[in-house]
Design an enzyme around this catalytic site. Sequence first.
Site, mmCIF file in Angstrom:
data_model
loop_
_atom_site.group_PDB
_atom_site.id
_atom_site.type_symbol
_atom_site.label_atom_id
_atom_site.label_comp_id
_atom_site.label_asym_id
_atom_site.label_seq_id
_atom_site.Cartn_x
_atom_site.Cartn_y
_atom_site.Cartn_z
ATOM 1 N N HIS A 57 11.207 5.032 6.307
ATOM 2 C CA HIS A 57 9.806 4.715 6.553
ATOM 3 C C HIS A 57 9.743 3.325 7.178
ATOM 4 O O HIS A 57 10.558 2.462 6.848
ATOM 5 C CB HIS A 57 9.023 4.748 5.230
ATOM 6 C CG HIS A 57 7.554 4.553 5.390
ATOM 7 N ND1 HIS A 57 6.747 5.463 6.029
ATOM 8 C CD2 HIS A 57 6.749 3.539 4.996
ATOM 9 C CE1 HIS A 57 5.494 5.026 6.004
ATOM 10 N NE2 HIS A 57 5.471 3.852 5.391
ATOM 11 N N HIS A 77 1.135 0.372 7.945
ATOM 12 C CA HIS A 77 1.983 1.553 8.108
ATOM 13 C C HIS A 77 1.141 2.817 8.057
ATOM 14 O O HIS A 77 -0.056 2.776 7.785
ATOM 15 C CB HIS A 77 3.071 1.585 7.032
ATOM 16 C CG HIS A 77 2.549 1.726 5.632
ATOM 17 N ND1 HIS A 77 2.885 2.781 4.815
ATOM 18 C CD2 HIS A 77 1.716 0.954 4.892
ATOM 19 C CE1 HIS A 77 2.289 2.639 3.634
ATOM 20 N NE2 HIS A 77 1.580 1.519 3.670
ATOM 21 N N CYS A 135 4.818 7.334 10.878
ATOM 22 C CA CYS A 135 5.041 5.886 10.840
ATOM 23 C C CYS A 135 5.722 5.350 12.095
ATOM 24 O O CYS A 135 5.338 4.298 12.607
ATOM 25 C CB CYS A 135 5.808 5.493 9.579
ATOM 26 S SG CYS A 135 7.461 6.222 9.433
#
Length: 156
Positions: free
Chosen positions: A117, A129, A64
């Site tokens: 994240h 993402h 990510c």
Amino acid sequence: MLKSNRFLLKILLLLILIIFTGCSSTRINEREKKERTAKITTFYRSWKGTKYRLGGTTKSGVDCSALMQHLYGEKFTKRLPRTTKDMAREGSKVKKRSQWEVGDLVFFKIGWKRTHHVGVYLGDNRFLHASTSKGVIVSEIDEYWSKHLWQVRRVL
């Protein structure tokens, strides 16, 4: 004496201007929103479906934070740190959901280890993402993601 009072008044006015400008939550205009959306969409088309790979930085596998590095570097000429944790210190925090803008970074803490994240906000409650299970995708900020939302940061 009069000159020093004028000087102090100018300094005071300048400080007030700086304070109010720094605290404003100005919205981006429609043209800027469309430009950002177009840049992110073009980027997404070229990365869509790329598999997730922890530590990966290429189209053969990406995580990510590397995805965000590529996006911001290629489309916005903005350099971001390598790790999600370091990215979470960039820019300024956006506290109200109603003030989120296209291009803001959205951060989450997931799992029992509270893994970090990151993705980019697209508007309309969606974000881009690198998903561990589905690769590079666009997801809705649904109940699951809202529950794990950590913070949103404006870096553009």
